[in-house]
Design a protein around this motif. Structure first.
Motif, short mmCIF file in Angstrom:
data_model
loop_
_atom_site.label_atom_id
_atom_site.label_comp_id
_atom_site.label_asym_id
_atom_site.label_seq_id
_atom_site.Cartn_x
_atom_site.Cartn_y
_atom_site.Cartn_z
N ALA A 113 0.89 -1.12 -0.10
CA ALA A 113 0.01 0.26 0.06
C ALA A 113 0.86 1.47 0.17
N GLY A 114 2.01 1.59 0.77
CA GLY A 114 2.28 2.67 0.62
C GLY A 114 3.60 3.05 -0.48
N PRO A 115 4.01 2.86 -1.02
CA PRO A 115 4.06 3.05 -2.51
C PRO A 115 3.07 3.45 -3.09
N ARG A 116 1.32 2.70 -3.39
CA ARG A 116 0.69 3.38 -4.10
C ARG A 116 0.25 4.81 -3.36
N VAL A 117 -0.08 4.86 -1.91
CA VAL A 117 -0.39 5.42 -1.85
C VAL A 117 0.50 7.03 -1.99
N ALA A 118 1.71 7.12 -2.03
CA ALA A 118 3.06 8.11 -2.34
C ALA A 118 2.31 8.56 -4.17
N SER A 119 2.13 7.21 -4.91
CA SER A 119 1.97 7.29 -6.73
C SER A 119 0.50 8.19 -6.51
N THR A 120 -0.29 8.14 -4.84
CA THR A 120 -1.56 8.69 -5.82
C THR A 120 -1.63 9.79 -5.46
N LEU A 126 7.25 10.45 -8.63
CA LEU A 126 6.59 9.17 -7.49
C LEU A 126 5.29 8.46 -8.15
N GLN A 127 4.56 9.02 -9.38
CA GLN A 127 3.74 8.35 -10.16
C GLN A 127 3.56 7.34 -10.58
N LEU A 128 2.30 6.19 -10.59
CA LEU A 128 2.11 5.36 -10.83
C LEU A 128 1.92 5.21 -12.39
N THR A 129 2.88 4.27 -13.05
CA THR A 129 2.36 3.74 -14.33
C THR A 129 1.28 3.13 -14.55
N PRO A 130 0.07 3.76 -15.26
CA PRO A 130 -0.86 2.98 -15.70
C PRO A 130 -0.54 0.69 -16.05
N GLY A 131 -0.89 0.46 -15.15
CA GLY A 131 -0.78 -0.99 -15.23
C GLY A 131 0.89 -2.29 -14.53
N ARG A 132 1.60 -0.89 -14.46
CA ARG A 132 2.53 -1.52 -13.44
C ARG A 132 3.08 -1.14 -12.38
N ALA A 133 3.44 -1.39 -11.68
CA ALA A 133 3.98 -0.79 -9.73
C ALA A 133 4.60 0.32 -10.48
N PRO A 134 4.62 0.70 -9.24
CA PRO A 134 5.19 1.87 -8.85
C PRO A 134 7.09 1.73 -8.39
N VAL A 135 7.57 2.24 -9.12
CA VAL A 135 9.36 1.21 -9.18
C VAL A 135 9.42 2.26 -8.53
N ILE A 136 9.28 4.05 -8.73
CA ILE A 136 11.11 4.67 -8.15
C ILE A 136 9.99 4.94 -6.33
N ALA A 137 8.90 4.77 -5.98
CA ALA A 137 8.36 5.06 -5.04
C ALA A 137 8.32 3.73 -3.91
N VAL A 138 8.86 2.56 -4.38
CA VAL A 138 8.73 1.16 -4.13
C VAL A 138 10.80 1.47 -3.35
N ALA A 139 11.10 2.03 -4.91
CA ALA A 139 12.42 2.43 -3.87
C ALA A 139 13.00 3.01 -3.25
N LEU A 140 12.22 3.73 -2.83
CA LEU A 140 12.41 5.33 -2.50
C LEU A 140 11.69 4.65 -0.70
N GLN A 141 10.94 3.89 0.03
CA GLN A 141 9.60 3.10 0.52
C GLN A 141 10.92 2.14 1.26
N ALA A 142 11.31 1.28 0.23
CA ALA A 142 12.48 0.14 0.52
C ALA A 142 14.13 1.64 1.34
N GLY A 143 14.68 2.04 0.32
CA GLY A 143 15.95 3.03 1.11
C GLY A 143 15.39 3.75 2.48
N LEU A 144 14.01 4.28 2.19
CA LEU A 144 14.55 4.70 3.68
C LEU A 144 13.94 4.04 4.58
N SER A 145 12.94 2.51 4.55
CA SER A 145 13.48 1.45 5.12
C SER A 145 14.72 0.71 6.13
N LEU A 146 15.02 0.51 4.73
CA LEU A 146 16.79 -0.09 5.57
C LEU A 146 17.41 0.75 5.98
N LEU A 147 17.66 2.74 5.57
CA LEU A 147 18.36 3.40 6.63
C LEU A 147 17.77 3.16 8.11
#
Length: 148
Positions: free
Chosen positions: A44-51, A63-84
């Protein structure tokens, strides 16, 4: 007291109520609950950011979601912040950060209800806020107290 300074309160309570086996069962249930929450937030987190980026394209457009695709940049941002957070903080600090952020977001949502009703009184209200303005004001006060 018995649980002062302890993080595994549910495990201790399970042990006190049901013995060693009960503590393991309670610990497993808490772990399962945490895992399900993590998986929900990963989805949910990356999709909230892209919305949000759809509403604020100038600042969050990347951060926008490309229609029909996962929000890759938002997922990477969330993963990076989580790891930090995981690399730089203790478990107790991560829980405190999460509690602070969730309480802050909930407070802002309740404040947004009041702000929107003042700013745009003619806007259609498909959902009612029972006890308005008292209930959101009480919620804001309680959430603010928890944050402080």
């Amino acid at each position: 007291g018995l649980v002062e300074g302890e993080l595994a309160v549910a495990f201790l309570a399970g042990g006190a109520l049901f013995g060693a086996e009960g503590a393991r069962v309670i610990g497993a249930l808490v772990a399962l609950g945490l895992l399900s929450t993590i998986s929900a937030m990963v989805l949910a987190g990356p999709r909230v950011a892209s919305t949000m980026a759809e509403d604020y394209p100038r600042t969050l457009g990347w951060l926008q979601l490309t229609p029909g695709r996962a929000p890759v940049i938002a997922v990477a941002l969330q993963a990076g912040l989580s790891l930090l957070l995981l690399w730089t903080a203790t478990f107790a600090q991560v829980i405190a950060y999460i509690g602070l952020l969730l309480s802050s977001c909930a407070l802002l949502v309740a404040a947004g209800v009041i702000w929107l009703r003042i700013r745009e009184p003619e806007l259609a209200r498909p959902f009612r806020c029972w006890g308005y303005p008292l209930t959101p004001a009480i919620f804001i006060a309680v959430a603010g107290g928890m944050i402080v």
